[in-house]
Write a protein that holds these residues in place. Structure first.
Motif, PDB file in Angstrom:
ATOM      1  N   TYR A   3       0.861  -1.179   0.000  1.00 25.25           N
ATOM      2  CA  TYR A   3       0.000   0.000   0.000  1.00 25.25           C
ATOM      3  C   TYR A   3       0.899   1.232   0.000  1.00 25.25           C
ATOM      4  CZ  TYR A   3      -2.958  -3.684   1.789  1.00 25.25           C
ATOM      5  OH  TYR A   3      -3.614  -4.871   1.960  1.00 25.25           O
ATOM      6  N   ASP A   4       1.231   1.702  -1.150  1.00 19.89           N
ATOM      7  CA  ASP A   4       2.189   2.793  -1.284  1.00 19.89           C
ATOM      8  C   ASP A   4       1.452   4.121  -1.212  1.00 19.89           C
ATOM      9  OD1 ASP A   4       4.436   4.267  -1.758  1.00 19.89           O
ATOM     10  OD2 ASP A   4       4.408   3.940  -3.925  1.00 19.89           O
ATOM     11  N   VAL A   5       1.476   4.763  -0.045  1.00 26.22           N
ATOM     12  CA  VAL A   5       0.774   6.034   0.111  1.00 26.22           C
ATOM     13  C   VAL A   5       1.549   7.188  -0.499  1.00 26.22           C
ATOM     14  CG1 VAL A   5      -0.536   5.358   2.139  1.00 26.22           C
ATOM     15  CG2 VAL A   5       1.691   6.400   2.428  1.00 26.22           C
ATOM     16  N   MET A   6       2.834   6.988  -0.765  1.00 28.09           N
ATOM     17  CA  MET A   6       3.621   8.056  -1.383  1.00 28.09           C
ATOM     18  C   MET A   6       3.119   8.368  -2.786  1.00 28.09           C
ATOM     19  SD  MET A   6       5.982   9.025   0.772  1.00 28.09           S
ATOM     20  CE  MET A   6       7.507   9.540   0.078  1.00 28.09           C
ATOM     21  N   ARG A   7       2.528   7.385  -3.477  1.00 24.76           N
ATOM     22  CA  ARG A   7       1.999   7.655  -4.814  1.00 24.76           C
ATOM     23  C   ARG A   7       0.763   8.539  -4.754  1.00 24.76           C
ATOM     24  NH1 ARG A   7      -2.408   3.964  -5.570  1.00 24.76           N
ATOM     25  NH2 ARG A   7      -2.294   2.376  -3.972  1.00 24.76           N
ATOM     26  N   LEU A   8       0.122   8.609  -3.590  1.00 24.07           N
ATOM     27  CA  LEU A   8      -1.022   9.497  -3.405  1.00 24.07           C
ATOM     28  C   LEU A   8      -0.594  10.897  -2.973  1.00 24.07           C
ATOM     29  CD1 LEU A   8      -3.422   7.104  -1.473  1.00 24.07           C
ATOM     30  CD2 LEU A   8      -3.508   7.711  -3.882  1.00 24.07           C
ATOM     31  N   GLY A   9       0.685  11.096  -2.736  1.00 22.13           N
ATOM     32  CA  GLY A   9       1.173  12.391  -2.287  1.00 22.13           C
ATOM     33  C   GLY A   9       1.143  12.544  -0.785  1.00 22.13           C
ATOM     34  N   VAL A  10       1.106  11.433  -0.057  1.00 19.05           N
ATOM     35  CA  VAL A  10       1.057  11.458   1.402  1.00 19.05           C
ATOM     36  C   VAL A  10       2.420  11.046   1.937  1.00 19.05           C
ATOM     37  CG1 VAL A  10      -0.007  10.442   3.440  1.00 19.05           C
ATOM     38  CG2 VAL A  10      -1.392  10.949   1.448  1.00 19.05           C
ATOM     39  N   ILE A  11       3.009  11.908   2.745  1.00 21.87           N
ATOM     40  CA  ILE A  11       4.303  11.621   3.343  1.00 21.87           C
ATOM     41  C   ILE A  11       4.059  11.192   4.790  1.00 21.87           C
ATOM     42  CG2 ILE A  11       6.553  12.546   3.990  1.00 21.87           C
ATOM     43  CD1 ILE A  11       4.865  14.357   1.314  1.00 21.87           C
ATOM     44  N   PRO A  12       4.310   9.920   5.132  1.00 16.55           N
ATOM     45  CA  PRO A  12       3.911   9.412   6.444  1.00 16.55           C
ATOM     46  C   PRO A  12       4.921   9.606   7.574  1.00 16.55           C
ATOM     47  CG  PRO A  12       4.650   7.610   5.082  1.00 16.55           C
ATOM     48  CD  PRO A  12       4.759   8.854   4.250  1.00 16.55           C
ATOM     49  N   LEU A  13       5.924  10.448   7.428  1.00 13.41           N
ATOM     50  CA  LEU A  13       6.965  10.514   8.444  1.00 13.41           C
ATOM     51  C   LEU A  13       7.266  11.927   8.950  1.00 13.41           C
ATOM     52  CD1 LEU A  13       9.400   8.101   6.609  1.00 13.41           C
ATOM     53  CD2 LEU A  13       7.868   7.521   8.483  1.00 13.41           C
ATOM     54  N   PRO A  14       6.312  12.692   9.442  1.00 18.79           N
ATOM     55  CA  PRO A  14       6.681  13.991  10.004  1.00 18.79           C
ATOM     56  C   PRO A  14       7.298  13.807  11.389  1.00 18.79           C
ATOM     57  CG  PRO A  14       4.359  13.677  10.283  1.00 18.79           C
ATOM     58  CD  PRO A  14       4.869  12.491   9.503  1.00 18.79           C
ATOM     59  N   ALA A  15       8.179  14.719  11.735  1.00 18.75           N
ATOM     60  CA  ALA A  15       8.852  14.619  13.022  1.00 18.75           C
ATOM     61  C   ALA A  15       7.995  15.169  14.151  1.00 18.75           C
ATOM     62  CB  ALA A  15      10.179  15.360  12.962  1.00 18.75           C
ATOM     63  N   SER A  16       7.074  16.054  13.835  1.00 25.21           N
ATOM     64  CA  SER A  16       6.269  16.672  14.885  1.00 25.21           C
ATOM     65  C   SER A  16       4.923  17.090  14.318  1.00 25.21           C
ATOM     66  CB  SER A  16       6.998  17.887  15.464  1.00 25.21           C
ATOM     67  OG  SER A  16       6.920  18.967  14.564  1.00 25.21           O
ATOM     68  N   PRO A  17       3.940  17.367  15.175  1.00 24.17           N
ATOM     69  CA  PRO A  17       2.645  17.832  14.668  1.00 24.17           C
ATOM     70  C   PRO A  17       2.735  19.197  13.997  1.00 24.17           C
ATOM     71  CG  PRO A  17       2.668  17.864  17.063  1.00 24.17           C
ATOM     72  CD  PRO A  17       3.915  17.181  16.623  1.00 24.17           C
ATOM     73  N   ARG A  18       3.779  19.948  14.260  1.00 24.38           N
ATOM     74  CA  ARG A  18       3.925  21.272  13.643  1.00 24.38           C
ATOM     75  C   ARG A  18       4.260  21.186  12.163  1.00 24.38           C
ATOM     76  NH1 ARG A  18       5.890  21.450  18.737  1.00 24.38           N
ATOM     77  NH2 ARG A  18       4.947  22.995  20.095  1.00 24.38           N
ATOM     78  N   GLN A  19       4.606  20.001  11.680  1.00 24.76           N
ATOM     79  CA  GLN A  19       4.899  19.798  10.265  1.00 24.76           C
ATOM     80  C   GLN A  19       3.781  19.066   9.551  1.00 24.76           C
ATOM     81  OE1 GLN A  19       8.485  17.556  10.633  1.00 24.76           O
ATOM     82  NE2 GLN A  19       9.771  19.364  10.836  1.00 24.76           N
TER      83      GLN A  19
END
Length: 186
Positions: free
Chosen positions: A68-84
């Motif tokens: 299930y590759d969410v990167m192809r949908l334009g979703v980046i699943p690895l933010p470091a904090s909620p501020r990003q």
């Protein structure tokens, strides 16, 4: 050349005083600019994952699995904090003790922010709805944009919820952001 202070003083005394300088500040953006901004927000979404129970396993499968590759949908699943992060996925049982932490992290996210409620526990309390310590849905704490039902929902259901959220973002008018109804994945 004039210094920065002199330049700013010149702007304050000019005919622009009290007027909006740009299109965004005036609140009247052309449709093509709105469409461009919505498309750029639609395909560059950083997700903040909030896994509280067994639904977090399915969320992890959707975000980390090569199937299930969410990167192809334009979703980046690895933010470091909620501020990003652009949107929050709450998956699992939200207890009354955890509710202030969920609210605090949601408040730290920059606007515009979106929320996906994943699983029947996050949606309405699930099988634990009659417990004294379970919040009867995350929508009692923060506004929810997309509900993904299931116990636990499949990763495909979460991906469908993300696609529905992206469609909402594409057709969104920033002035009408908080007046819309939530989306329910069926």
């Amino acid at each position: 050349m004039r210094g920065e202070k002199e330049y700013l003083n010149g702007l304050k005394s000019s005919s622009y005083k009290g007027k909006h300088m740009g299109l965004v500040e005036s609140g009247k953006m052309p449709k093509s600019l709105t469409k461009l901004l919505n498309m750029s927000r639609r395909y560059s979404m950083w997700v903040y994952q909030w896994g509280l129970a067994c639904c977090a396993i399915e969320m992890g499968a959707a975000f980390a699995s090569p199937r299930y590759d969410v990167m192809r949908l334009g979703v980046i699943p690895l933010p470091a904090s909620p501020r990003q992060a652009d949107f929050l996925v709450v998956s699992g049982t939200v207890t009354d003790k955890m509710a202030p932490a969920v609210r605090r992290l949601w408040e730290q996210m920059p606007d515009p922010k979106y929320v996906i409620s994943m699983g029947s526990c996050a949606n309405c309390g699930g099988p634990y709805w009659d417990s004294y310590s379970v919040t009867k849905g995350v929508d009692q704490i923060i506004p929810v944009d997309v509900y993904v039902p299931g116990c636990p929902p499949r990763p495909e259901a979460l991906l469908e919820g993300i696609v529905l959220l992206q469609e909402r973002i594409m057709n969104e008018d920033m002035a009408e952001r908080w007046r819309g109804d939530p989306i329910v994945v069926e």
